[in-house]
Design a protein around this motif. Structure first.
Motif, short mmCIF file in Angstrom:
data_model
loop_
_atom_site.label_atom_id
_atom_site.label_comp_id
_atom_site.label_asym_id
_atom_site.label_seq_id
_atom_site.Cartn_x
_atom_site.Cartn_y
_atom_site.Cartn_z
N SER A 1 30.91 36.01 39.56
CA SER A 1 30.13 36.28 38.36
C SER A 1 29.64 37.72 38.27
O SER A 1 29.33 38.20 37.19
CB SER A 1 28.94 35.33 38.29
OG SER A 1 28.13 35.48 39.43
N HIS A 2 29.60 38.44 39.39
CA HIS A 2 29.14 39.83 39.38
C HIS A 2 30.29 40.84 39.31
O HIS A 2 30.05 42.03 39.22
CB HIS A 2 28.27 40.13 40.61
CG HIS A 2 27.04 39.29 40.65
ND1 HIS A 2 26.01 39.42 39.75
CD2 HIS A 2 26.67 38.29 41.48
CE1 HIS A 2 25.06 38.55 40.01
NE2 HIS A 2 25.44 37.84 41.06
N ASP A 3 31.53 40.35 39.37
CA ASP A 3 32.69 41.24 39.30
C ASP A 3 32.92 41.72 37.88
O ASP A 3 32.69 40.99 36.91
CB ASP A 3 33.96 40.53 39.79
CG ASP A 3 33.96 40.30 41.28
OD1 ASP A 3 33.43 41.16 42.00
OD2 ASP A 3 34.50 39.27 41.72
N HIS A 4 33.39 42.95 37.74
CA HIS A 4 33.71 43.51 36.43
C HIS A 4 35.20 43.42 36.15
O HIS A 4 35.62 43.33 35.00
CB HIS A 4 33.25 44.97 36.33
CG HIS A 4 31.78 45.11 36.43
ND1 HIS A 4 30.94 44.88 35.38
CD2 HIS A 4 30.99 45.43 37.48
CE1 HIS A 4 29.69 45.06 35.76
NE2 HIS A 4 29.69 45.40 37.03
N CYS A 5 36.01 43.47 37.19
CA CYS A 5 37.47 43.44 37.05
C CYS A 5 37.92 42.09 36.49
O CYS A 5 37.44 41.04 36.90
CB CYS A 5 38.11 43.68 38.42
SG CYS A 5 39.88 43.47 38.44
N ARG A 6 38.86 42.16 35.54
CA ARG A 6 39.47 40.94 35.01
C ARG A 6 40.91 40.88 35.52
O ARG A 6 41.62 41.88 35.50
CB ARG A 6 39.43 40.95 33.48
CG ARG A 6 38.01 40.83 32.96
CD ARG A 6 37.93 40.85 31.45
NE ARG A 6 38.56 41.98 30.77
CZ ARG A 6 38.08 43.23 30.76
NH1 ARG A 6 36.99 43.53 31.44
NH2 ARG A 6 38.69 44.17 30.09
N LEU A 7 41.32 39.71 35.96
CA LEU A 7 42.66 39.50 36.49
C LEU A 7 43.32 38.38 35.71
O LEU A 7 42.67 37.38 35.40
CB LEU A 7 42.59 39.11 37.97
CG LEU A 7 41.82 40.05 38.90
CD1 LEU A 7 41.59 39.39 40.24
CD2 LEU A 7 42.57 41.35 39.06
N ALA A 8 44.59 38.54 35.40
CA ALA A 8 45.35 37.49 34.71
C ALA A 8 46.61 37.21 35.53
O ALA A 8 47.41 38.11 35.78
CB ALA A 8 45.72 37.92 33.30
#
Length: 137
Positions: free
Chosen positions: A18-25
């Motif tokens: 929940s504190h990560d900014h990176c988005r991964l797909a």
């Protein structure tokens, strides 16, 4: 088996926490221990904590933006069109120095449970800016 086509609108983004900014797909979930392929989206000033992958190299193709890799006490910069290989076991992190978002196509040579970890992350849709960038590649 027929090839599979994924359109940008079909991609599901995740954050590992929940504190990560990176988005991964996730683009390819491996079968029987094969490689994992995913898209990474980093906002300006994002930095991934130092980590290593046991028995897996990590390969990055910079789609757009600039990235600074810190690998075993060395730093290198790469930008759109560059390809970077981080050897297995190497302690590394990466950061987006900005000023724009960073887009990476990433291959992890041995999954080691990463795809499952990602799928149990926090669902975070890609936004319109992300979709426009992907459509323009």
């Amino acid at each position: 088996m027929l090839p599979r086509i994924l359109h940008p609108e079909q991609l599901q983004g995740y954050r590992l926490g929940s504190h990560d900014h990176c988005r991964l797909a996730l683009l390819n979930k491996p079968e029987a221990g094969g490689c994992t392929v995913f898209l990474e989206v980093h906002d300006p000033c994002d930095r991934v904590p130092p980590h290593s992958h046991h028995h897996a190299a990590e390969l990055f193709f910079v789609l757009r933006g600039t990235v600074v890799f810190h690998v075993d006490e060395r730093s290198i910069s790469a930008s759109g069109g560059d390809f970077v290989v981080v050897p297995e076991e190497a302690l590394h992190d990466l950061e987006n120095p900005g000023p724009e978002r960073l887009y990476l196509l990433t291959v992890l040579s041995q999954d080691g449970g990463f795809a499952e970890l990602l799928e149990h992350g926090v669902p975070t849709p890609l936004d319109e800016e992300d979709l426009q960038v992907l459509r323009s590649l």
